[in-house]
Design a protein around this motif. Structure first.
Motif, PDB file in Angstrom:
ATOM      1  N   ASP A  71     107.721 111.480 -25.131  1.00 16.71           N
ATOM      2  CA  ASP A  71     107.308 112.167 -26.362  1.00 16.71           C
ATOM      3  C   ASP A  71     106.099 113.058 -26.095  1.00 16.71           C
ATOM      4  OD1 ASP A  71     109.289 110.737 -27.656  1.00 16.71           O
ATOM      5  OD2 ASP A  71     107.920 109.190 -28.387  1.00 16.71           O
ATOM      6  N   ARG A  72     105.162 112.534 -25.340  1.00 15.02           N
ATOM      7  CA  ARG A  72     103.944 113.292 -25.044  1.00 15.02           C
ATOM      8  C   ARG A  72     104.284 114.576 -24.292  1.00 15.02           C
ATOM      9  NH1 ARG A  72     101.639 109.474 -22.983  1.00 15.02           N
ATOM     10  NH2 ARG A  72     100.426 108.762 -24.783  1.00 15.02           N
ATOM     11  N   TYR A  73     105.172 114.471 -23.327  1.00 11.14           N
ATOM     12  CA  TYR A  73     105.568 115.634 -22.543  1.00 11.14           C
ATOM     13  C   TYR A  73     106.239 116.686 -23.426  1.00 11.14           C
ATOM     14  CZ  TYR A  73     108.350 118.515 -19.376  1.00 11.14           C
ATOM     15  OH  TYR A  73     108.930 119.586 -18.730  1.00 11.14           O
ATOM     16  N   TRP A  74     107.125 116.232 -24.303  1.00 11.40           N
ATOM     17  CA  TRP A  74     107.892 117.171 -25.113  1.00 11.40           C
ATOM     18  C   TRP A  74     107.089 117.776 -26.264  1.00 11.40           C
ATOM     19  CZ3 TRP A  74     112.768 119.166 -24.572  1.00 11.40           C
ATOM     20  CH2 TRP A  74     113.563 118.621 -23.572  1.00 11.40           C
ATOM     21  N   TYR A  75     106.206 117.012 -26.886  1.00 13.20           N
ATOM     22  CA  TYR A  75     105.685 117.432 -28.183  1.00 13.20           C
ATOM     23  C   TYR A  75     104.166 117.480 -28.319  1.00 13.20           C
ATOM     24  CZ  TYR A  75     110.525 116.280 -29.307  1.00 13.20           C
ATOM     25  OH  TYR A  75     111.894 116.210 -29.311  1.00 13.20           O
ATOM     26  N   ALA A  76     103.424 117.007 -27.331  1.00 10.22           N
ATOM     27  CA  ALA A  76     101.964 117.096 -27.438  1.00 10.22           C
ATOM     28  C   ALA A  76     101.526 118.546 -27.299  1.00 10.22           C
ATOM     29  CB  ALA A  76     101.298 116.237 -26.365  1.00 10.22           C
ATOM     30  N   ALA A  77     100.423 118.888 -27.968  1.00 15.46           N
ATOM     31  CA  ALA A  77      99.918 120.264 -27.894  1.00 15.46           C
ATOM     32  C   ALA A  77      99.543 120.642 -26.473  1.00 15.46           C
ATOM     33  CB  ALA A  77      98.719 120.421 -28.821  1.00 15.46           C
ATOM     34  N   ASP A  78      99.149 119.651 -25.667  1.00 19.19           N
ATOM     35  CA  ASP A  78      98.796 119.918 -24.271  1.00 19.19           C
ATOM     36  C   ASP A  78      99.891 119.453 -23.318  1.00 19.19           C
ATOM     37  OD1 ASP A  78      98.505 117.227 -24.648  1.00 19.19           O
ATOM     38  OD2 ASP A  78      96.511 117.071 -23.758  1.00 19.19           O
ATOM     39  N   GLY A  79     101.122 119.381 -23.832  1.00 23.75           N
ATOM     40  CA  GLY A  79     102.253 118.982 -23.001  1.00 23.75           C
ATOM     41  C   GLY A  79     102.813 120.170 -22.235  1.00 23.75           C
ATOM     42  N   ARG A  80     103.986 120.594 -22.607  1.00 28.57           N
ATOM     43  CA  ARG A  80     104.622 121.709 -21.898  1.00 28.57           C
ATOM     44  C   ARG A  80     104.020 123.053 -22.286  1.00 28.57           C
ATOM     45  NH1 ARG A  80     110.666 121.734 -23.212  1.00 28.57           N
ATOM     46  NH2 ARG A  80     109.898 121.186 -25.285  1.00 28.57           N
ATOM     47  N   PRO A  81     104.055 124.046 -21.384  1.00 26.70           N
ATOM     48  CA  PRO A  81     103.668 125.408 -21.764  1.00 26.70           C
ATOM     49  C   PRO A  81     104.580 125.915 -22.880  1.00 26.70           C
ATOM     50  CG  PRO A  81     103.882 125.196 -19.378  1.00 26.70           C
ATOM     51  CD  PRO A  81     104.438 123.939 -19.967  1.00 26.70           C
ATOM     52  N   LYS A  82     104.055 126.820 -23.707  1.00 21.45           N
ATOM     53  CA  LYS A  82     104.847 127.302 -24.847  1.00 21.45           C
ATOM     54  C   LYS A  82     106.147 127.961 -24.416  1.00 21.45           C
ATOM     55  CE  LYS A  82     101.041 127.705 -28.118  1.00 21.45           C
ATOM     56  NZ  LYS A  82     100.188 128.574 -28.948  1.00 21.45           N
ATOM     57  N   VAL A  83     106.138 128.615 -23.295  1.00 20.81           N
ATOM     58  CA  VAL A  83     107.349 129.298 -22.842  1.00 20.81           C
ATOM     59  C   VAL A  83     108.486 128.326 -22.563  1.00 20.81           C
ATOM     60  CG1 VAL A  83     106.759 129.266 -20.371  1.00 20.81           C
ATOM     61  CG2 VAL A  83     108.167 131.133 -21.309  1.00 20.81           C
ATOM     62  N   GLU A  84     108.157 127.055 -22.307  1.00 15.58           N
ATOM     63  CA  GLU A  84     109.185 126.054 -22.024  1.00 15.58           C
ATOM     64  C   GLU A  84     109.622 125.280 -23.267  1.00 15.58           C
ATOM     65  OE1 GLU A  84     107.943 123.457 -18.904  1.00 15.58           O
ATOM     66  OE2 GLU A  84     107.413 125.087 -17.527  1.00 15.58           O
ATOM     67  N   ARG A  85     108.968 125.520 -24.391  1.00 19.57           N
ATOM     68  CA  ARG A  85     109.250 124.723 -25.586  1.00 19.57           C
ATOM     69  C   ARG A  85     110.532 125.120 -26.297  1.00 19.57           C
ATOM     70  NH1 ARG A  85     103.028 124.356 -28.001  1.00 19.57           N
ATOM     71  NH2 ARG A  85     102.188 123.157 -26.237  1.00 19.57           N
ATOM     72  N   GLN A  86     111.167 126.177 -25.833  1.00 20.30           N
ATOM     73  CA  GLN A  86     112.454 126.557 -26.426  1.00 20.30           C
ATOM     74  C   GLN A  86     113.579 125.636 -25.969  1.00 20.30           C
ATOM     75  OE1 GLN A  86     113.834 130.422 -24.665  1.00 20.30           O
ATOM     76  NE2 GLN A  86     111.932 130.231 -23.497  1.00 20.30           N
ATOM     77  N   TYR A  87     113.305 124.849 -24.941  1.00 23.15           N
ATOM     78  CA  TYR A  87     114.287 123.877 -24.462  1.00 23.15           C
ATOM     79  C   TYR A  87     114.011 122.548 -25.153  1.00 23.15           C
ATOM     80  CZ  TYR A  87     114.490 127.582 -21.029  1.00 23.15           C
ATOM     81  OH  TYR A  87     114.591 128.816 -20.430  1.00 23.15           O
ATOM     82  N   LEU A  88     114.864 122.217 -26.115  1.00 23.16           N
ATOM     83  CA  LEU A  88     114.610 121.089 -27.016  1.00 23.16           C
ATOM     84  C   LEU A  88     115.813 120.161 -27.107  1.00 23.16           C
ATOM     85  CD1 LEU A  88     112.984 123.186 -29.876  1.00 23.16           C
ATOM     86  CD2 LEU A  88     111.819 121.396 -28.577  1.00 23.16           C
TER      87      LEU A  88
END
Length: 363
Positions: A71-88
């Motif tokens: 969960d932390r990796y996927w959704y924390a503000a300091d998890g993934r770079p924004k460019v990678e957040r389109q993969y959900l």
């Protein structure tokens, strides 16, 4: 019966009401829209759903290890770079995650003793407001894709001005719902001023555009002109609506400042705006409104619930917006609420109202 923010049942009702709004917002969206990232500085709508649940679990389920490393990796503000957040994950998994966390936080809420509730209730209200703020950001992300969840109703805004007398006033708030940057309350002196009763409309701003507002250097500050040239800004960010009498939205600070110079007016300071709102003199809540005040701590400021919420933005680059927009949840619409963005941000549902230029500035 008046609303009582200290009451656990009243909180739960407000908490669930906000969740209903969140779910309605995404109910008809396709997977492609949920995962789209129309701007590199903003996360997809679907990521915000996961982040809302993650943040709720992180703060409200501490004793049961409410978040996993995944969960932390996927959704924390300091998890993934924004460019990678389109993969959900798929929509159903996101919604199940929201529902599962809410079930657990609801169970915990009603297991708290009265003493525990009194200690924690400020945090619970903070989490509710966190979700409310993210649902407006989600609507901004949709608007950048040409999807407006709703538009303000047809308006006939007054074009007059309001006079505010000099005097001693109080700004800020120490209410239960007040965020850290609203506190503590401050006694301030105000010089007399005249402020527009309503924010600038699309029709009025387009007169600036037609007068060469984006080409004429004399109306822009030095830093504003440098930004305009570097970013090649030549027109408003959002498409022009059919109703030109609606309040203008999608303005950066620099554009709002330049329009004020064009009109021979200036942006209000945040204390001028807040005092005018306290007096009931402003037609507000249609768009966020820029002020000329940098986002800074009040004397006696204390971070809550963690230092990274407000304090990192006391950098001289972020400026205060007031009032809330048509897309803002009602719980956030109070005179003391302080929103903040950098002066170059154009994607926010933000406009401006103005003070007569000859008035002194109340710092």
């Amino acid at each position: 019966m008046p609303f009582n923010p200290f009451d656990r049942g009243a909180f739960w009702q407000a908490f669930q009401h906000q969740r209903q709004f969140t779910l309605q917002l995404v109910a008809e969206l396709s997977e492609a829209v949920l995962c789209a990232q129309p701007h590199p500085l903003y996360s997809p709508v679907g990521w915000h759903l996961g982040h809302i649940a993650y943040t709720e679990a992180f703060w409200l389920l501490p004793e049961s290890s409410g978040v996993s490393d995944r969960d932390r990796y996927w959704y924390a503000a300091d998890g993934r770079p924004k460019v990678e957040r389109q993969y959900l994950p798929p929509r159903n998994e996101l919604l199940d995650y929201l529902a599962g966390i809410r079930q657990r936080t609801g169970d915990r809420l009603y297991s708290l003793s009265d003493e525990q509730w009194q200690r924690e209730r400020r945090l619970w209200w903070w989490i509710l407001q966190h979700e409310a703020q993210h649902t407006e950001t989600m609507q901004m992300v949709l608007a950048m894709q040409g999807i407006f969840t709703t538009l303000p109703p047809n308006l006939s805004l007054p074009q007059d001005q309001q006079r505010i007398p000099a005097g001693a006033y109080v700004i800020g708030s120490e209410d239960l719902l007040a965020l850290d940057n609203e506190q503590p309350v401050q006694s301030v002196e105000l010089l007399p001023l005249t402020i527009d009763a309503a924010p600038v409309t699309w029709r009025a701003f387009l007169a600036f555009v037609e007068a060469g507002g984006y080409e004429r250097r004399e109306w822009w500050s030095s830093s504003g002109w440098e930004w305009r040239e570097a970013a090649e800004i030549t027109s408003p960010f959002y498409p022009i609506p059919e109703n030109l009498d609606l309040p203008m939205w999608g303005l950066s600070f620099y554009e709002a400042e330049a329009y004020g110079h064009f009109q021979g007016k200036r942006l209000p300071t945040e204390r001028e705006w807040e005092i005018a709102a306290q007096q009931g003199l402003l037609n507000q809540g249609y768009v966020w409104e820029w002020t000329q005040s940098p986002f800074a701590p009040y004397p006696g400021f204390q971070s809550y619930p963690y230092r990274g919420y407000s304090a990192p933005y006391f950098d001289g680059e972020h400026f205060v917006l007031k009032g809330g927009s048509h897309w803002t949840r009602p719980i956030l619409k109070r005179p003391s609420f302080r929103n903040w963005y950098s002066r170059t941000t154009r994607e926010v549902f933000a406009g401006a109202r103005y003070v007569h230029q000859e008035d002194f500035i109340s710092q």
